[in-house]
Motif scaffolding. Structure first.
Motif, PDB file in Angstrom:
ATOM      1  N   THR A  52       0.835  -1.202   0.000  1.00 33.38           N
ATOM      2  CA  THR A  52       0.000   0.000   0.000  1.00 33.38           C
ATOM      3  C   THR A  52       0.870   1.252   0.000  1.00 33.38           C
ATOM      4  N   ILE A 109       3.722  10.410   4.597  1.00 31.38           N
ATOM      5  CA  ILE A 109       2.544   9.734   4.046  1.00 31.38           C
ATOM      6  C   ILE A 109       1.583   9.421   5.170  1.00 31.38           C
ATOM      7  N   ARG A 134       2.491   1.719  -3.305  1.00 33.21           N
ATOM      8  CA  ARG A 134       1.594   2.285  -4.307  1.00 33.21           C
ATOM      9  C   ARG A 134       1.392   3.772  -4.076  1.00 33.21           C
ATOM     10  N   MET A 135       1.258   4.154  -2.806  1.00 29.45           N
ATOM     11  CA  MET A 135       1.052   5.577  -2.493  1.00 29.45           C
ATOM     12  C   MET A 135       2.246   6.404  -2.947  1.00 29.45           C
ATOM     13  N   GLU A 186       2.182   6.744  -6.689  1.00 29.18           N
ATOM     14  CA  GLU A 186       1.146   7.671  -7.152  1.00 29.18           C
ATOM     15  C   GLU A 186       1.506   9.111  -6.853  1.00 29.18           C
ATOM     16  N   ALA A 231       6.162  13.026  -2.415  1.00 34.77           N
ATOM     17  CA  ALA A 231       5.725  12.165  -1.304  1.00 34.77           C
ATOM     18  C   ALA A 231       6.472  12.448  -0.014  1.00 34.77           C
TER      19      ALA A 231
END
Lengths: 178, 415
Positions: free
Chosen positions: A43, A60, A46-47, A50, A55
């Motif tokens: 997860t 996050i 993926r974050m 994206e 980031a």
């Protein structure tokens, strides 16, 4: 051990390895962890993909994981992370620790109360950390093994809504298993 | 938000679709996300998993969604006793029903522990073959079959799947045509692990397998039997090879390596192979020569080979960084060591696993040899010698290595 006080978003340990900041759901805690550890979570991976380059700025945020659980999850990730995050499949960099050591760690890691265990399995599922998910599910399964239905219900906090007749009916329906 | 504080009311014919939100001091497993519960059931033996149907209304049908099946004959053993005919019969019925009644969700993994009665070899093999076929039709990615008491005859035609990536077979007969069927029928297969398997099919070829382990008590048993038949290995994408602890008879040969060009690591133990021809060993090692990590043990009767002064049986291992020589107990092993060291210019870590206390003295001829700087690689970082504390062999090995130009700081003992 994984819990770090509020730190600047800038990644970088003294050895220069890339770090990532993860923030718990209520925004109450920020954790700076090695990239290799954070990337055990599909997860998070993926974050990052994206969000792209921005980031690392604010960290996050993980809306479904509270501070206490996140701290514990990161304890697992730090222990199980490969020595370097840039391991190609060919190199297959093993975790920095030996296998026996990891097994011992895992056994101790899951000696927690049921509430914490449930939080961990839920978090592992949300964060898609395969190893932790396997470990926590196996731990719960081990609590079912060899027990009578009544014992299982007690351990797992299940209320049976079956009447004795209904329970018998279910047993008959699946007689081939009993 | 806590709803009705009482458990879901009893309504005839109503389907329970959500767990009751009962506020409680103790957290309950029923509060977990619904899809996690079948995952927990996947960790249980299949019989226990199905038996959770009585726990509560929510659990009544959860077992139908489990994506892993661990079906063991042993679950039908009588307390204290073993498995009798009745128990075996119950188990067969159990698995048949389970496969039939579960929901048509794809399977991640199918694992089977199965007792084969030697007197009923073919009868007993019928069901497992059908079950495996069914599991593969359910898109199982991993299948593990453990047979015992006797061998399971596996019908190669059963092995057809686009999804199978990992296959483990314990005590299963691999008949002629097995590998060809795997090659044609299981195009996603990457991992194959064999133990206690008689291998009748001797042409082991696959474009897809990356991890192959032919281990404990396997043996090559070509049919029709022809001692000239040599097994062969052709696996261009293989990354790891395990080849160890076989059951080998006099005259049995190790495989001809046709293609293992991607190989990176190998664990090879030829201990039970007696008196192998030099050429067999030479070509086998040549086939392994691209590896970066190697664990190796020679077989019996190889002393002359090893001690042949030209040591031509050993090819160059230009990529080798980690070398581990195991089951060390002969004088001849020193020659083996020299051969490998001289041919591994990039070696970084060496491990010697000493087995017996017998060899405290290095043969005189060797010490002289070693004095000629046996080891020329500049990259060697550590040498680890595994033996028991106070083993005098440690010191003799250490001296040998020192004589060969390795520095003392690099040598460590491990128990």
């Amino acid at each position: 051990m994984a819990a770090a006080a509020d730190s600047s978003g800038d990644g970088g340990t003294s050895s220069g390895e890339k770090t990532i900041v993860l923030v718990s759901s209520d925004n109450s805690a920020r954790f700076e962890v090695r990239e290799a550890a954070a990337l055990l979570s599909q997860t998070v991976r993926r974050m990052i993909d994206e969000a792209g380059a921005d980031a690392s700025g604010d960290g996050i945020t993980l809306p479904d994981v509270d501070a206490k659980t996140l701290a514990k999850v990161l304890e697992y990730c730090n222990k199980h992370a490969p020595a370097s995050s840039s391991s190609s499949a060919a190199e297959a960099a093993p975790p920095a620790e030996g296998e026996e050591d990891l097994e011992r760690f895992d056994r101790e890691f899951v000696r927690v109360d049921m509430g914490t265990l449930y939080s961990l399995v839920t978090a592992a599922s949300y964060l898609k950390i395969e190893g932790l998910l396997n470990l926590t599910c196996q731990t719960i399964a081990d609590m079912i093994k060899g027990k009578t239905p009544e014992q299982i219900r007690k351990t797992l906090g299940i209320t049976s809504e079956f009447t004795p007749e209904e329970e018998d009916e279910v047993r008959r329906e699946n007689a081939w298993a009993f | 938000m806590p709803g009705d504080p009482e458990p879901m009311a009893e309504t005839s014919g109503a389907m329970v679709v959500a767990p009751a939100r009962v506020p409680r001091a103790e957290p309950g497993i029923n509060d977990l996300p619904r899809d996690l519960l079948p995952r927990v059931l996947s960790c249980l033996d299949a019989r226990e998993a199905v038996q959770t149907c009585v726990l509560s209304k929510l659990w009544r049908d959860l077992w139908r969604d489990a994506r892993r099946i661990n079906a063991s004959c042993r679950a039908f053993e009588i307390d204290g006793g073993g498995l009798d005919d009745h128990g075996r019969s119950l188990f067969k019925e159990f698995v048949n029903r389970l496969l039939m009644l579960r929901n048509p969700v794809s399977l991640d993994e199918f694992r089977l522990w199965y007792y084969i009665d030697g007197d009923k070899l073919y009868a007993d093999a019928a069901e497992p073959n059908l079950w495996i076929r069914h599991a593969l039709l359910c898109e199982a990615r991993s299948v593990e079959i453990f047979a015992w008491h006797d061998k399971l005859e596996l019908n190669p035609a059963v092995c057809t799947s686009e999804h199978l990536t990992s296959l483990l077979l314990y005590s299963v007969v691999l008949t002629n045509g097995f590998f060809k069927q795997l090659q044609n029928g299981c195009k996603a297969l990457e991992r194959l692990i064999l133990q206690e398997c008689p291998i009748n099919d001797i042409e082991i070829a696959s474009q897809t397998i990356k991890f192959l382990s032919i281990g404990h008590i396997c043996w090559f048993h070509p049919r029709p039997y022809d001692p000239a038949h040599q097994p062969s290995l052709s696996l261009p994408n293989l990354i790891h090879l395990g080849f160890f602890d076989h059951l080998a008879y006099d005259g049995d040969r190790i495989p001809l390596v046709k293609n293992m060009e991607s190989l990176q690591t190998a664990y090879i133990d030829l201990l039970k192979y007696n008196d192998l021809p030099v050429d067999d060993i030479r070509q086998f090692l040549l086939g392994l020569s691209g590896v970066t990590k190697l664990e190796f043990c020679f077989g019996f009767g190889q002393e002359e080979l090893m001690m042949g002064m030209d040591l031509q049986w050993c090819p160059k291992f230009n990529n080798l960084k980690f070398l581990s020589l195991v089951n060390w107990y002969l004088d001849a092993n020193f020659y083996e060591l020299i051969a490998f060291l001289q041919n591994s210019p990039n070696l970084e870590h060496l491990t010697l696993s000493l087995k017996l206390k017998q060899h405290a003295k290095v043969p005189g001829a060797l010490m002289g040899w070693a004095g000629n700087r046996l080891f020329t690689g500049e990259h060697l970082k550590t040498v680890e010698i595994i033996c028991s504390k106070d083993d005098p062999a440690f010191h003799s090995h250490r001296e040998f290595l020192l004589a060969g130009g390795i520095s003392d700081g690099q040598i460590h003992i491990k128990q």
